[in-house]
Design a protein around this motif. Structure first.
Motif, PDB file in Angstrom:
ATOM      1  N   VAL A 182      34.230  52.263  74.152  1.00  0.00           N
ATOM      2  CA  VAL A 182      33.451  51.570  73.191  1.00  0.00           C
ATOM      3  C   VAL A 182      32.329  51.872  72.724  1.00  0.00           C
ATOM      4  CG1 VAL A 182      32.867  49.244  73.105  1.00  0.00           C
ATOM      5  CG2 VAL A 182      34.567  49.508  74.657  1.00  0.00           C
ATOM      6  N   ALA A 183      31.622  52.240  72.992  1.00  0.00           N
ATOM      7  CA  ALA A 183      31.167  53.463  72.566  1.00  0.00           C
ATOM      8  C   ALA A 183      30.907  54.500  71.379  1.00  0.00           C
ATOM      9  CB  ALA A 183      29.350  53.882  73.691  1.00  0.00           C
ATOM     10  N   GLY A 184      31.823  55.402  72.094  1.00  0.00           N
ATOM     11  CA  GLY A 184      31.969  56.086  70.664  1.00  0.00           C
ATOM     12  C   GLY A 184      32.674  55.725  69.282  1.00  0.00           C
ATOM     13  N   ALA A 185      33.643  54.495  69.827  1.00  0.00           N
ATOM     14  CA  ALA A 185      34.598  53.262  69.011  1.00  0.00           C
ATOM     15  C   ALA A 185      33.061  53.137  68.138  1.00  0.00           C
ATOM     16  CB  ALA A 185      34.963  52.739  68.873  1.00  0.00           C
ATOM     17  N   ALA A 186      31.952  52.148  68.814  1.00  0.00           N
ATOM     18  CA  ALA A 186      31.044  51.038  67.776  1.00  0.00           C
ATOM     19  C   ALA A 186      29.839  52.615  66.779  1.00  0.00           C
ATOM     20  CB  ALA A 186      30.062  50.978  68.856  1.00  0.00           C
ATOM     21  N   TYR A 187      29.645  53.391  67.641  1.00  0.00           N
ATOM     22  CA  TYR A 187      28.946  54.665  67.333  1.00  0.00           C
ATOM     23  C   TYR A 187      29.629  55.441  66.166  1.00  0.00           C
ATOM     24  CZ  TYR A 187      25.913  59.053  66.310  1.00  0.00           C
ATOM     25  OH  TYR A 187      25.324  59.837  65.688  1.00  0.00           O
ATOM     26  N   TYR A 188      30.908  55.168  66.391  1.00  0.00           N
ATOM     27  CA  TYR A 188      31.198  56.251  64.363  1.00  0.00           C
ATOM     28  C   TYR A 188      31.536  54.772  63.627  1.00  0.00           C
ATOM     29  CZ  TYR A 188      34.993  57.721  61.426  1.00  0.00           C
ATOM     30  OH  TYR A 188      35.603  57.890  59.853  1.00  0.00           O
ATOM     31  N   ALA A 189      31.415  53.404  63.708  1.00  0.00           N
ATOM     32  CA  ALA A 189      31.014  52.239  62.907  1.00  0.00           C
ATOM     33  C   ALA A 189      30.141  52.884  62.245  1.00  0.00           C
ATOM     34  CB  ALA A 189      31.856  51.150  63.484  1.00  0.00           C
ATOM     35  N   LEU A 190      28.985  52.581  63.103  1.00  0.00           N
ATOM     36  CA  LEU A 190      27.479  52.587  62.755  1.00  0.00           C
ATOM     37  C   LEU A 190      27.713  54.159  61.962  1.00  0.00           C
ATOM     38  CD1 LEU A 190      25.710  51.662  65.679  1.00  0.00           C
ATOM     39  CD2 LEU A 190      25.719  50.484  63.687  1.00  0.00           C
ATOM     40  N   CYS A 191      27.760  55.006  62.153  1.00  0.00           N
ATOM     41  CA  CYS A 191      27.782  56.664  61.253  1.00  0.00           C
ATOM     42  C   CYS A 191      28.747  56.405  59.804  1.00  0.00           C
ATOM     43  CB  CYS A 191      28.365  57.395  61.989  1.00  0.00           C
ATOM     44  SG  CYS A 191      26.680  57.910  63.609  1.00  0.00           S
ATOM     45  N   SER A 192      29.787  55.356  60.283  1.00  0.00           N
ATOM     46  CA  SER A 192      30.821  54.789  58.754  1.00  0.00           C
ATOM     47  C   SER A 192      29.785  54.197  57.830  1.00  0.00           C
ATOM     48  CB  SER A 192      32.014  54.733  59.437  1.00  0.00           C
ATOM     49  OG  SER A 192      32.081  53.970  59.746  1.00  0.00           O
ATOM     50  N   LYS A 193      29.436  52.817  58.247  1.00  0.00           N
ATOM     51  CA  LYS A 193      28.832  52.557  57.399  1.00  0.00           C
ATOM     52  C   LYS A 193      27.057  52.939  57.403  1.00  0.00           C
ATOM     53  CE  LYS A 193      27.559  48.045  56.415  1.00  0.00           C
ATOM     54  NZ  LYS A 193      28.372  47.856  55.503  1.00  0.00           N
ATOM     55  N   PHE A 194      26.470  53.361  58.099  1.00  0.00           N
ATOM     56  CA  PHE A 194      25.318  53.454  57.425  1.00  0.00           C
ATOM     57  C   PHE A 194      24.955  55.355  57.354  1.00  0.00           C
ATOM     58  CE2 PHE A 194      24.977  49.803  60.289  1.00  0.00           C
ATOM     59  CZ  PHE A 194      24.666  49.026  59.009  1.00  0.00           C
ATOM     60  N   LEU A 195      25.438  55.941  57.892  1.00  0.00           N
ATOM     61  CA  LEU A 195      24.755  57.758  57.778  1.00  0.00           C
ATOM     62  C   LEU A 195      26.618  58.880  57.070  1.00  0.00           C
ATOM     63  CD1 LEU A 195      23.147  59.942  59.382  1.00  0.00           C
ATOM     64  CD2 LEU A 195      24.857  60.215  60.602  1.00  0.00           C
ATOM     65  N   PHE A 196      27.076  58.088  57.213  1.00  0.00           N
ATOM     66  CA  PHE A 196      27.924  58.972  56.121  1.00  0.00           C
ATOM     67  C   PHE A 196      27.701  58.947  54.588  1.00  0.00           C
ATOM     68  CE2 PHE A 196      31.103  59.092  60.356  1.00  0.00           C
ATOM     69  CZ  PHE A 196      30.291  60.072  60.420  1.00  0.00           C
ATOM     70  N   PRO A 197      27.577  57.637  54.354  1.00  0.00           N
ATOM     71  CA  PRO A 197      27.284  57.443  52.663  1.00  0.00           C
ATOM     72  C   PRO A 197      25.875  57.291  52.104  1.00  0.00           C
ATOM     73  CG  PRO A 197      28.365  55.205  53.747  1.00  0.00           C
ATOM     74  CD  PRO A 197      27.796  56.190  55.337  1.00  0.00           C
ATOM     75  N   SER A 198      25.056  57.961  53.139  1.00  0.00           N
ATOM     76  CA  SER A 198      23.579  58.350  52.725  1.00  0.00           C
ATOM     77  C   SER A 198      23.349  59.634  53.089  1.00  0.00           C
ATOM     78  CB  SER A 198      22.584  57.316  53.782  1.00  0.00           C
ATOM     79  OG  SER A 198      22.648  57.564  54.396  1.00  0.00           O
ATOM     80  N   PHE A 199      24.623  60.328  53.216  1.00  0.00           N
ATOM     81  CA  PHE A 199      24.377  62.173  53.078  1.00  0.00           C
ATOM     82  C   PHE A 199      24.430  62.305  52.478  1.00  0.00           C
ATOM     83  CE2 PHE A 199      25.545  65.890  54.772  1.00  0.00           C
ATOM     84  CZ  PHE A 199      24.597  66.593  55.973  1.00  0.00           C
ATOM     85  N   PRO A 200      24.799  62.618  51.277  1.00  0.00           N
ATOM     86  CA  PRO A 200      24.862  63.594  49.882  1.00  0.00           C
ATOM     87  C   PRO A 200      23.272  63.078  49.645  1.00  0.00           C
ATOM     88  CG  PRO A 200      26.660  61.245  50.091  1.00  0.00           C
ATOM     89  CD  PRO A 200      26.099  61.495  51.395  1.00  0.00           C
ATOM     90  N   LYS A 201      22.759  62.073  49.530  1.00  0.00           N
ATOM     91  CA  LYS A 201      21.578  61.774  49.326  1.00  0.00           C
ATOM     92  C   LYS A 201      20.703  62.324  49.554  1.00  0.00           C
ATOM     93  CE  LYS A 201      18.183  58.236  47.334  1.00  0.00           C
ATOM     94  NZ  LYS A 201      18.121  56.859  47.167  1.00  0.00           N
ATOM     95  N   ALA A 202      20.395  62.078  50.828  1.00  0.00           N
ATOM     96  CA  ALA A 202      19.482  63.078  52.198  1.00  0.00           C
ATOM     97  C   ALA A 202      19.800  63.822  52.055  1.00  0.00           C
ATOM     98  CB  ALA A 202      20.056  61.799  53.090  1.00  0.00           C
ATOM     99  N   SER A 203      20.570  64.940  51.314  1.00  0.00           N
ATOM    100  CA  SER A 203      21.217  66.533  50.904  1.00  0.00           C
ATOM    101  C   SER A 203      20.173  67.054  50.374  1.00  0.00           C
ATOM    102  CB  SER A 203      22.460  66.192  50.941  1.00  0.00           C
ATOM    103  OG  SER A 203      23.095  66.350  49.995  1.00  0.00           O
TER     104      SER A 203
END
Length: 120
Positions: A65-86
């Motif tokens: 459950v924690a892994g699925a929730a963490y993936y959901a958070l990453c795909s919502k917030f971290l993954f989309p912002s990475f191109p700009k942050a890079s």
């Protein structure tokens, strides 16, 4: 076992939803390997007497459950912002790059190395 559940859940989600340009058989094989590895670790925890079977099952479930929730958070917030942050200075200093636009990073890097070696 909690970590193994987390790892299995997160790695499987990444393989299913983020890894592109790969044969489905490779994805199934990698997920199967992760599940087998997790099962071996969980079995070892019980066999070596570190945990009871109930503790392992609950821990693995919490990890899933924690892994699925963490993936959901990453795909919502971290993954989309990475191109700009890079483009930030700290990313450049650490030689981090955005590869989200590359379908097959391993093939891309191989091709780039081949081009560079021919150039020299």
């Amino acid at each position: 076992s909690q970590f193994m559940g987390f790892y299995t859940s997160f790695a499987s989600a990444v393989l299913l939803f983020r890894v592109r340009n790969t044969l489905p058989l490779w994805k199934v094989g990698a997920i199967g390997f992760n599940i087998a590895l997790s099962a071996a670790v969980c079995y070892g925890r019980v066999e070596l007497g570190f945990h009871t079977p109930d503790q392992v099952v609950v821990g693995f479930g919490v990890g899933l459950v924690a892994g699925a929730a963490y993936y959901a958070l990453c795909s919502k917030f971290l993954f989309p912002s990475f191109p700009k942050a890079s483009r930030w200075g700290i990313f450049k200093m650490l030689c981090m790059r955005d590869g989200s636009g590359v379908d097959n990073t391993i093939q891309f890097e191989y091709d780039q190395y081949q081009k560079e070696s021919k150039r020299r």
